[in-house]
Design an enzyme around this catalytic site. Structure first.
Site, short mmCIF file in Angstrom:
data_model
loop_
_atom_site.label_atom_id
_atom_site.label_comp_id
_atom_site.label_asym_id
_atom_site.label_seq_id
_atom_site.Cartn_x
_atom_site.Cartn_y
_atom_site.Cartn_z
CG ASN A 117 -1.71 1.27 1.32
OD1 ASN A 117 -1.76 1.97 0.41
ND2 ASN A 117 -2.40 1.29 2.57
CD1 TRP A 118 3.63 1.04 -2.63
CD2 TRP A 118 3.35 1.88 -4.59
NE1 TRP A 118 3.96 -0.02 -3.42
CE2 TRP A 118 3.93 0.54 -4.71
CE3 TRP A 118 3.25 2.30 -5.78
CZ2 TRP A 118 4.43 -0.06 -5.88
CZ3 TRP A 118 3.71 2.03 -7.07
CH2 TRP A 118 4.46 0.81 -7.10
CE LYS A 119 -0.10 3.23 4.77
NZ LYS A 119 0.00 3.32 6.53
CG HIS A 150 -5.80 1.73 5.14
ND1 HIS A 150 -5.27 2.80 6.17
CD2 HIS A 150 -4.73 1.07 5.08
CE1 HIS A 150 -3.92 2.48 6.62
NE2 HIS A 150 -3.77 1.28 5.86
CD GLU A 169 -2.80 5.52 7.02
OE1 GLU A 169 -2.87 5.68 5.41
OE2 GLU A 169 -2.13 4.71 7.48
CD GLU A 190 -3.13 -2.55 7.17
OE1 GLU A 190 -2.01 -2.71 6.71
OE2 GLU A 190 -3.81 -1.52 7.14
N GLY A 235 2.62 2.05 11.08
CA GLY A 235 3.86 3.12 10.70
C GLY A 235 4.49 3.41 12.05
CB SER A 288 5.68 -1.94 12.25
OG SER A 288 5.06 -0.71 12.34
N GLY A 337 2.78 -1.00 4.52
CA GLY A 337 2.95 0.55 4.11
C GLY A 337 4.41 0.68 3.73
N GLY A 338 5.14 1.31 4.83
CA GLY A 338 6.50 1.78 4.53
C GLY A 338 7.37 1.01 3.86
#
Ligand code: 13P
Length: 249
Positions: A10-12, A93, A95, A163, A169, A206, A227-228
């Site tokens: 997920n490149w957000k 998600h 977010e 998640e 994150g 993470s 993510g990251g």
């Protein structure tokens, strides 16, 4: 032996269209010939058309709107996503839930629309730190699942991503034991909705090369939503290879 595993990046809200094209191309060339794993890229909408994929590589949108077309400024329809050859859509998600006020009702509308249009929802669920601290993790999760899946009898063509909000994150993933317990719980809640189909449940929060080998072994974990570490070729490729190695043993 677990089902086919999934690794989804997920490149957000990162990467320009050109950067999306380059990142996907580099990952695909490093993972050429990977076995037993589906690799999903989820760039921002503006990157979807830049990425060329074929099995076992797939594309997901990070969101969608449930109406087909019309006066919905700023929204993107499932038809539009489909026309970019995406096969999956991330829905709910944390977010989106927290920053854009998406509730279980809206998420349910989106899941229904995605399934109706023949795409696969990656349905995100997860408790906050407050939920965990006051002992309401299971209540929160079952509520999210049951409300998000109202009107859905068959779970064929659905992927779930667990998640925990406190692990996203932060650099601190949930522990293998915490993940095992909650994935077991999630699989049971899903089984109560549809006994016939096994639903793949991904873990997200993470995930990185340092913990992926350990976390992919956890019973009930069918892959990762990352993510990251998905924004960097080396870390994403190294996680995918750890999954492939686990599966081939
Ligand atoms: P991180 O891997 O950066 O913790 O993000 C997880 C996530 O939100 C994926 O959807």
């Amino acid at each position: 032996m677990k089902n086919k595993l999934i690794i989804a990046g997920n490149w957000k809200m990162n990467k320009t269209p050109n950067e999306c094209r380059i990142l996907a191309k580099e990952i695909i060339s490093s993972l050429n010939g990977i076995m037993g794993i589906h690799v999903i890229f989820s760039p921002p909408f503006t990157g979807l058309n830049e990425i060329e994929t074929s099995n076992p590589f797939f594309k997901a949108a990070q969101n969608c709107y449930f109406e087909q077309s019309g006066a919905f400024t700023g929204e993107v329809s499932i038809e539009m996503i489909k026309s970019c050859d995406a096969t999956h859509v991330i829905i709910g998600h944390s977010e989106r839930r927290m920053l854009f006020n998406e509730d279980n009702y809206t998420i349910n509308q989106k899941i229904l629309a995605v399934k109706k249009n023949g795409l696969i929802p990656i349905f995100c669920i997860g408790e906050s730190l407050e939920d965990r601290n006051n002992g309401s993790t299971e209540k929160k999760i079952s509520d999210q699942i049951e409300k998000g899946l109202i009107g859905i009898d068959s779970l064929e063509g659905l992927v779930v991503a667990y998640e925990p909000v406190w692990a996203i994150g932060t650099g601190v993933a949930a522990s293998p034991k915490e993940i095992e317990d909650i994935h077991k719980f999630i699989h049971n809640v899903l089984k109560n909705i549809d006994k016939k189909h096994y639903t793949q449940v991904l873990y997200g929060g993470s995930v990185k090369p340092e913990n992926s080998e350990e976390l992919i072994r956890v019973p009930g974990v069918d892959g990762f939503l990352i993510g990251g570490a998905s924004l960097n070729v080396d870390s994403f490729v190294s996680i995918a290879k750890a999954m492939e190695k686990y599966r081939s043993n």
